[in-house]
Design a protein around this motif. Sequence first.
Motif, short mmCIF file in Angstrom:
data_model
loop_
_atom_site.label_atom_id
_atom_site.label_comp_id
_atom_site.label_asym_id
_atom_site.label_seq_id
_atom_site.Cartn_x
_atom_site.Cartn_y
_atom_site.Cartn_z
N UNK A 107 0.84 -1.20 0.00
CA UNK A 107 0.00 0.00 0.00
C UNK A 107 0.87 1.25 0.00
N UNK A 108 2.04 1.15 0.63
CA UNK A 108 2.99 2.25 0.63
C UNK A 108 4.37 1.70 0.96
N UNK B 173 8.22 2.98 2.71
CA UNK B 173 8.96 4.02 3.41
C UNK B 173 10.45 3.73 3.31
N UNK C 126 4.25 -2.15 4.84
CA UNK C 126 3.32 -2.85 5.74
C UNK C 126 2.82 -4.15 5.10
N UNK D 42 -1.16 -6.22 8.12
CA UNK D 42 -1.93 -5.20 8.82
C UNK D 42 -1.23 -3.86 8.64
N UNK D 43 -1.93 -2.79 8.86
CA UNK D 43 -1.43 -1.47 8.54
C UNK D 43 -0.13 -1.13 9.26
N UNK D 44 0.04 -1.65 10.45
CA UNK D 44 1.22 -1.26 11.23
C UNK D 44 2.33 -2.28 11.25
N UNK D 45 2.13 -3.44 10.60
CA UNK D 45 3.14 -4.48 10.65
C UNK D 45 4.14 -4.24 9.53
N UNK D 46 5.19 -3.50 9.85
CA UNK D 46 6.18 -3.13 8.83
C UNK D 46 7.30 -4.16 8.77
N UNK E 97 11.04 -4.60 7.28
CA UNK E 97 12.18 -3.87 6.75
C UNK E 97 13.06 -4.80 5.93
#
Lengths: 111, 113
Positions: A30-31, A33, A92, A95-99, A101
């Motif tokens: 979705x995005x 970073x 992610x 879920x939205x916060x499970x990033x 790296x």
Amino acid sequence: GQQVMQIPQYQHVQEGEDFTTYCNSSTTLSNIQWYKQRPGGHPVFLIQLVKSGEVKKQKRLTFQFGEAKKNSSLHITATQTTDVGTYFCAGPFDSWGKFQFGAGTQVVVTP
Amino acid sequence: GAGVSQTPSNKVTEKGKYVELRCDPISGHTALYWYRQSLGQGPEFLIYFQGTGAADDSGLPNDRFFAVRPEGSVSTLKIQRTERGDSAVYLCASSHGMSDTQYFGPGTRLTVL
């Protein structure tokens, strides 16, 4: 499993040269970073890309999000010694916060 | 304003002991994340909170790890019966909302002897 891969793992650059580091995801994001971590420091946010094909610039840094939203790149022009550090991409998953790296690209600049 | 703070900055403990790591997020940030970073690796997701509740704890390696955020601000990561393999830098980050810019703290370097 879901993965974020970064290449190259190491990048030795002569001061003044350009280079590109790449980030590839196993799934559509979705995005994405990007973060920079200096030796002995903590990750510092650089940019977030959201739209397919998006390109953003920060001075000598150019970030791109692929059309399929599965890959991204960071291009640095005229590398300086201040660019030394490890560059991470993160996205992610599930879920939205499970990033997740990537393992990062460690950049070493030779004067 | 103040950034994310973490205490202690360094923690040396013996195998089998219990440790608590604290994170103070940026005031007003509703999302809080815990990561673990080993040398030469990227941050590894452990858990994130939205407010007081753990929205996703699927990254916690096993039931020796537990985290709380009782009032929706400060969070504590708790590790029971520490093992040498738990040695790493534990990073905390906070963001205004989920999937927003994450601001990282300086980390706690945990060494298990």
